[in-house]
Design a protein around this motif. Sequence first.
Motif, PDB file in Angstrom:
ATOM      1  N   GLU A  56       0.858  -1.427   0.003  1.00  0.00           N
ATOM      2  CA  GLU A  56       0.165   0.122  -0.009  1.00  0.00           C
ATOM      3  C   GLU A  56       0.779   1.244  -0.123  1.00  0.00           C
ATOM      4  O   GLU A  56       2.270   1.164   0.117  1.00  0.00           O
ATOM      5  N   VAL A  57       0.413   2.449  -0.007  1.00  0.00           N
ATOM      6  CA  VAL A  57       1.021   3.751  -0.002  1.00  0.00           C
ATOM      7  C   VAL A  57       1.857   3.729   1.228  1.00  0.00           C
ATOM      8  O   VAL A  57       1.524   3.472   2.400  1.00  0.00           O
ATOM      9  N   LYS A 110      10.758   3.979 -10.259  1.00  0.00           N
ATOM     10  CA  LYS A 110      10.889   5.464  -9.936  1.00  0.00           C
ATOM     11  C   LYS A 110       9.704   6.199 -10.158  1.00  0.00           C
ATOM     12  O   LYS A 110       9.431   7.098  -9.460  1.00  0.00           O
ATOM     13  N   ARG A 111       8.853   5.821 -11.013  1.00  0.00           N
ATOM     14  CA  ARG A 111       7.415   6.468 -11.252  1.00  0.00           C
ATOM     15  C   ARG A 111       6.581   6.251 -10.023  1.00  0.00           C
ATOM     16  O   ARG A 111       5.954   6.959  -9.492  1.00  0.00           O
ATOM     17  N   LEU A 112       6.608   4.944  -9.570  1.00  0.00           N
ATOM     18  CA  LEU A 112       5.913   4.637  -8.333  1.00  0.00           C
ATOM     19  C   LEU A 112       6.431   5.524  -7.352  1.00  0.00           C
ATOM     20  O   LEU A 112       5.486   6.136  -6.368  1.00  0.00           O
ATOM     21  N   SER A 113       7.680   5.547  -6.953  1.00  0.00           N
ATOM     22  CA  SER A 113       8.114   6.422  -5.844  1.00  0.00           C
ATOM     23  C   SER A 113       7.699   7.742  -6.080  1.00  0.00           C
ATOM     24  O   SER A 113       7.528   8.370  -5.038  1.00  0.00           O
ATOM     25  N   GLN A 114       8.037   8.413  -7.292  1.00  0.00           N
ATOM     26  CA  GLN A 114       7.514   9.811  -7.460  1.00  0.00           C
ATOM     27  C   GLN A 114       5.962  10.126  -7.018  1.00  0.00           C
ATOM     28  O   GLN A 114       5.484  10.982  -6.493  1.00  0.00           O
ATOM     29  N   ALA A 115       5.245   9.086  -7.492  1.00  0.00           N
ATOM     30  CA  ALA A 115       3.652   9.266  -7.255  1.00  0.00           C
ATOM     31  C   ALA A 115       3.438   9.114  -5.841  1.00  0.00           C
ATOM     32  O   ALA A 115       2.747   9.665  -5.389  1.00  0.00           O
ATOM     33  N   ARG A 116       4.368   8.251  -4.994  1.00  0.00           N
ATOM     34  CA  ARG A 116       3.797   8.356  -3.696  1.00  0.00           C
ATOM     35  C   ARG A 116       4.412   9.699  -3.076  1.00  0.00           C
ATOM     36  O   ARG A 116       3.894  10.291  -2.257  1.00  0.00           O
ATOM     37  N   SER A 117       5.600  10.302  -3.630  1.00  0.00           N
ATOM     38  CA  SER A 117       6.129  11.472  -3.065  1.00  0.00           C
ATOM     39  C   SER A 117       5.285  12.657  -3.353  1.00  0.00           C
ATOM     40  O   SER A 117       5.061  13.406  -2.631  1.00  0.00           O
ATOM     41  N   THR A 152      -3.644   6.968  -5.710  1.00  0.00           N
ATOM     42  CA  THR A 152      -3.551   5.408  -5.732  1.00  0.00           C
ATOM     43  C   THR A 152      -1.964   5.238  -6.175  1.00  0.00           C
ATOM     44  O   THR A 152      -1.524   5.694  -7.044  1.00  0.00           O
ATOM     45  N   THR A 153      -1.263   4.498  -5.335  1.00  0.00           N
ATOM     46  CA  THR A 153       0.022   4.033  -5.571  1.00  0.00           C
ATOM     47  C   THR A 153       0.226   2.366  -5.089  1.00  0.00           C
ATOM     48  O   THR A 153       0.379   2.502  -3.911  1.00  0.00           O
ATOM     49  N   GLU A 154      -0.187   1.578  -5.713  1.00  0.00           N
ATOM     50  CA  GLU A 154      -0.075   0.455  -5.396  1.00  0.00           C
ATOM     51  C   GLU A 154       0.881  -0.628  -6.218  1.00  0.00           C
ATOM     52  O   GLU A 154       1.102  -0.431  -7.316  1.00  0.00           O
ATOM     53  N   ALA A 155       1.337  -1.508  -5.422  1.00  0.00           N
ATOM     54  CA  ALA A 155       2.420  -2.490  -6.262  1.00  0.00           C
ATOM     55  C   ALA A 155       2.029  -3.962  -5.853  1.00  0.00           C
ATOM     56  O   ALA A 155       1.820  -4.134  -4.613  1.00  0.00           O
ATOM     57  N   ALA A 156       2.550  -4.859  -6.444  1.00  0.00           N
ATOM     58  CA  ALA A 156       2.710  -6.244  -6.211  1.00  0.00           C
ATOM     59  C   ALA A 156       3.768  -6.643  -6.568  1.00  0.00           C
ATOM     60  O   ALA A 156       4.612  -6.136  -7.639  1.00  0.00           O
ATOM     61  N   TYR A 157       4.521  -7.787  -5.995  1.00  0.00           N
ATOM     62  CA  TYR A 157       5.665  -7.821  -6.015  1.00  0.00           C
ATOM     63  C   TYR A 157       6.233  -9.483  -6.142  1.00  0.00           C
ATOM     64  O   TYR A 157       5.109 -10.396  -5.406  1.00  0.00           O
ATOM     65  N   ALA A 158       6.603 -10.069  -6.942  1.00  0.00           N
ATOM     66  CA  ALA A 158       6.969 -11.519  -7.058  1.00  0.00           C
ATOM     67  C   ALA A 158       8.031 -11.678  -5.756  1.00  0.00           C
ATOM     68  O   ALA A 158       8.462 -10.977  -5.084  1.00  0.00           O
ATOM     69  N   ASP A 159       7.997 -13.044  -5.531  1.00  0.00           N
ATOM     70  CA  ASP A 159       8.821 -13.590  -4.546  1.00  0.00           C
ATOM     71  C   ASP A 159      10.130 -13.197  -4.250  1.00  0.00           C
ATOM     72  O   ASP A 159      10.816 -12.881  -3.452  1.00  0.00           O
ATOM     73  N   ASP A 160      11.082 -12.928  -5.798  1.00  0.00           N
ATOM     74  CA  ASP A 160      12.088 -12.548  -5.772  1.00  0.00           C
ATOM     75  C   ASP A 160      12.133 -11.103  -5.347  1.00  0.00           C
ATOM     76  O   ASP A 160      13.552 -10.507  -5.547  1.00  0.00           O
TER      77      ASP A 160
END
Length: 155
Positions: free
Chosen positions: A37-38, A104-111, A116-124
């Motif tokens: 989440e954010v 970086k786009r995600l980080s900038q949007a959070r800044s 909405t700034t959501e991300a899902a990550y793989a196990d690695d």
Amino acid sequence: MTAVRSRPRFVFSTALAGALLCATTACGSSTSAETAEVGEQKTTWEEPTSYTYTLTSTTQVLAGTFRVQVRDGRVTEAVGTDADSRRQAQEVPDELPTIGELLKRLSQARSDNADTTEAAYADDGHPVRISLDWDKNAIDDEALYVISAYDPTAG
């Protein structure tokens, strides 16, 4: 009693992301994802200098599915998977990002305190989905990036 408002665009974007992730899983990707989440940083993944991945993008500038090759930290080749994507890859090659640029786009949007700034990550730790919406009341500022077929050994 609490009133509930429907946000059709959000629901559509969420449904699209879910469908794309399901399709990716059905195509042989066995990555599991968790949502951040954010403000949360769920990954310590470091971008390799060379890799390949498939990007499905739904943004105003770039929409389609592309097979992207990254060498020395830069996109060196991108091929669309259909006629429209191939045209876009030729017309706006600078718009095709590395995975690091997407983060970086995600980080900038959070800044910027985007709605909405959501991300899902793989196990690695590499991202498999990034969803951005700078202003929930604005039209056409949403971005959805789905990352699949990530191969860090294709360098």
